[in-house]
Design an enzyme around this catalytic site. Structure first.
Site, PDB file in Angstrom:
ATOM      1  N   PHE A  96      -0.583  -7.694  -4.601  1.00 17.69           N
ATOM      2  CA  PHE A  96      -0.564  -8.059  -3.251  1.00 17.69           C
ATOM      3  C   PHE A  96      -2.128  -8.435  -3.012  1.00 17.69           C
ATOM      4  O   PHE A  96      -2.896  -8.069  -3.876  1.00 17.69           O
ATOM      5  CB  PHE A  96      -0.023  -7.117  -2.032  1.00 17.69           C
ATOM      6  CG  PHE A  96      -0.933  -5.928  -1.933  1.00 17.69           C
ATOM      7  CD1 PHE A  96      -0.844  -4.999  -2.898  1.00 17.69           C
ATOM      8  CD2 PHE A  96      -1.639  -6.096  -0.833  1.00 17.69           C
ATOM      9  CE1 PHE A  96      -1.763  -3.687  -2.639  1.00 17.69           C
ATOM     10  CE2 PHE A  96      -2.346  -4.723  -0.543  1.00 17.69           C
ATOM     11  CZ  PHE A  96      -2.499  -3.909  -1.418  1.00 17.69           C
TER      12      PHE A  96
ATOM     13  N   LYS B 184       0.887  -0.978  -0.072  1.00 21.72           N
ATOM     14  CA  LYS B 184      -0.134   0.027   0.019  1.00 21.72           C
ATOM     15  C   LYS B 184       0.818   1.390  -0.094  1.00 21.72           C
ATOM     16  O   LYS B 184       0.385   2.255  -0.623  1.00 21.72           O
ATOM     17  CB  LYS B 184      -0.950  -0.054   1.000  1.00 21.72           C
ATOM     18  CG  LYS B 184      -1.941  -1.031   0.995  1.00 21.72           C
ATOM     19  CD  LYS B 184      -3.027  -1.024   2.192  1.00 21.72           C
ATOM     20  CE  LYS B 184      -3.427   0.076   3.085  1.00 21.72           C
ATOM     21  NZ  LYS B 184      -4.555  -0.303   4.068  1.00 21.72           N
TER      22      LYS B 184
ATOM     23  N   ASP C 202      -8.022   2.443   4.668  1.00 21.44           N
ATOM     24  CA  ASP C 202      -8.814   1.484   5.070  1.00 21.44           C
ATOM     25  C   ASP C 202      -9.202   1.025   3.722  1.00 21.44           C
ATOM     26  O   ASP C 202      -9.905   1.712   3.237  1.00 21.44           O
ATOM     27  CB  ASP C 202      -9.756   1.342   5.949  1.00 21.44           C
ATOM     28  CG  ASP C 202      -9.906  -0.068   6.619  1.00 21.44           C
ATOM     29  OD1 ASP C 202      -9.140  -0.637   7.272  1.00 21.44           O
ATOM     30  OD2 ASP C 202     -11.022  -0.507   6.379  1.00 21.44           O
TER      31      ASP C 202
HETATM   32  P1  ITT Z   1      -2.925  -1.057   7.106  1.00 19.95           P
HETATM   33  O1  ITT Z   1      -1.613  -1.298   8.136  1.00 19.95           O
HETATM   34  O2  ITT Z   1      -2.641   0.089   6.532  1.00 19.95           O
HETATM   35  O3  ITT Z   1      -4.107  -1.103   7.909  1.00 19.95           O
HETATM   36  P2  ITT Z   1      -3.781  -3.646   5.889  1.00 19.95           P
HETATM   37  O4  ITT Z   1      -2.997  -4.570   5.154  1.00 19.95           O
HETATM   38  O5  ITT Z   1      -4.459  -4.139   7.117  1.00 19.95           O
HETATM   39  O6  ITT Z   1      -2.868  -2.530   6.259  1.00 19.95           O
HETATM   40  P3  ITT Z   1      -6.357  -2.805   4.738  1.00 19.95           P
HETATM   41  O7  ITT Z   1      -7.117  -3.040   6.187  1.00 19.95           O
HETATM   42  O8  ITT Z   1      -6.447  -1.429   3.896  1.00 19.95           O
HETATM   43  O9  ITT Z   1      -4.570  -3.022   4.777  1.00 19.95           O
HETATM   44  O10 ITT Z   1      -6.687  -3.828   3.835  1.00 19.95           O
HETATM   45  C1  ITT Z   1      -7.225  -5.002   4.201  1.00 19.95           C
HETATM   46  C2  ITT Z   1      -6.703  -6.255   3.162  1.00 19.95           C
HETATM   47  O11 ITT Z   1      -7.328  -6.134   2.069  1.00 19.95           O
HETATM   48  C3  ITT Z   1      -5.281  -6.177   2.947  1.00 19.95           C
HETATM   49  O12 ITT Z   1      -4.517  -6.736   3.723  1.00 19.95           O
HETATM   50  C4  ITT Z   1      -5.268  -6.932   1.584  1.00 19.95           C
HETATM   51  O13 ITT Z   1      -5.091  -8.308   1.634  1.00 19.95           O
HETATM   52  C5  ITT Z   1      -6.509  -6.548   0.873  1.00 19.95           C
HETATM   53  N1  ITT Z   1      -6.340  -5.259   0.117  1.00 19.95           N
HETATM   54  C6  ITT Z   1      -6.424  -4.109   0.446  1.00 19.95           C
HETATM   55  N2  ITT Z   1      -6.126  -3.269  -0.730  1.00 19.95           N
HETATM   56  C7  ITT Z   1      -5.728  -4.115  -1.770  1.00 19.95           C
HETATM   57  C8  ITT Z   1      -5.440  -3.954  -3.150  1.00 19.95           C
HETATM   58  O14 ITT Z   1      -5.208  -2.742  -3.746  1.00 19.95           O
HETATM   59  N3  ITT Z   1      -5.035  -5.259  -3.955  1.00 19.95           N
HETATM   60  C9  ITT Z   1      -5.314  -6.369  -3.175  1.00 19.95           C
HETATM   61  N4  ITT Z   1      -5.526  -6.712  -2.112  1.00 19.95           N
HETATM   62  C10 ITT Z   1      -5.937  -5.248  -1.282  1.00 19.95           C
END
Ligand code: ITT
Length: 216
Positions: A169, A37, A90
């Site tokens: 990812f 991200k 998020d």
């Molecule tokens: P933070 O530390 O920023 O919270 P996170 O990995 O928990 O990171 P999110 O809650 O925003 O991120 O997203 C939840 C999940 O959704 C993330 O772990 C990915 O598996 C999936 N995800 C989010 N954005 C994505 C994207 O652009 N492409 C593919 N999967 C995504």
């Protein structure tokens, strides 16, 4: 112009370190534990002349079925810990035939059943429509919380498609945006950033931030 980008931790962050690490130009800290991200956000912001630092810290785990609320709560929590302007994001994948699942539970679902589990749940389902959503919240003392949203519609593929395996990812290998032949994982980062939910939200943030950041 080459912009600086650094990873910082809560222990070493304050207004001075941000300027030292990121330079005097426009900059912002992104609170996230997810390097993918961070890379996507860095790439979009650098095109708009904004340097970004990755601030890794353990945030509050808000229970909500609304990603905007989760992002806002996380931003307030992070700001209360470090007292400098920041963004959090998020994101979630909302699948129509599963009534929006996994949506706000995307992180947990990815960690547990992964893409294979989602494809299994979708076996024999004709309706494969899905939407990726991103909620970015900027927080500073002066502005309070500011929300920027981005959405990209598409379909859940029948199998995982990873391309050369170097891009994407999370759910990227099973999400094919509308009007594209490729999944997000089959695209180089620049191509994903052209159409992704995250890039749309980041671009809205960058436009707003460029006008106000000198007065923060
Ligand atoms: P933070 O530390 O920023 O919270 P996170 O990995 O928990 O990171 P999110 O809650 O925003 O991120 O997203 C939840 C999940 O959704 C993330 O772990 C990915 O598996 C999936 N995800 C989010 N954005 C994505 C994207 O652009 N492409 C593919 N999967 C995504």
């Amino acid at each position: 112009m080459k912009l600086k980008s650094e990873v910082v931790t809560l222990k070493n962050v304050n207004n001075n370190t941000t300027e030292l690490l990121l330079g005097k130009n426009k900059n912002v800290l992104f609170v996230t534990g997810n390097f993918h991200k961070f890379n996507e956000v860095r790439s979009v912001l650098s095109l708009r002349g904004i340097a970004v630092g990755m601030l890794r810290m353990k945030g509050k785990e808000t229970q909500s079925d609304n990603i905007n609320e989760i992002a806002q709560d996380s931003a307030i929590d992070a700001f209360n810990k470090c007292h400098i302007p920041l963004i959090v994001e998020d994101a979630g994948l909302f699948i129509d035939a599963l009534e929006g699942f996994p949506g706000p539970y995307s992180a947990y679902v990815y960690k547990t059943i992964q893409n294979r589990g989602i494809l299994k749940l979708m076996e024999n389902l004709q309706n494969r429509k899905a939407t990726f959503c991103s909620a970015i919240v900027f927080y500073s003392q002066k502005t309070g919380p500011q929300l920027f949203e981005g959405k990209t519609e598409g379909e859940i593929t029948l199998t995982e498609r990873n391309g050369d395996g170097n891009s994407g990812f999370g759910f990227d290998p099973i999400f094919q945006p509308m009007d594209s032949e490729k999944t997000f994982a089959e695209m180089p980062l620049e191509e994903k950033n052209y159409i992704s939910h995250r890039a749309k939200a980041v671009n809205k943030f960058a436009k707003w931030y460029s006008n106000i950041c000198d007065n923060l």
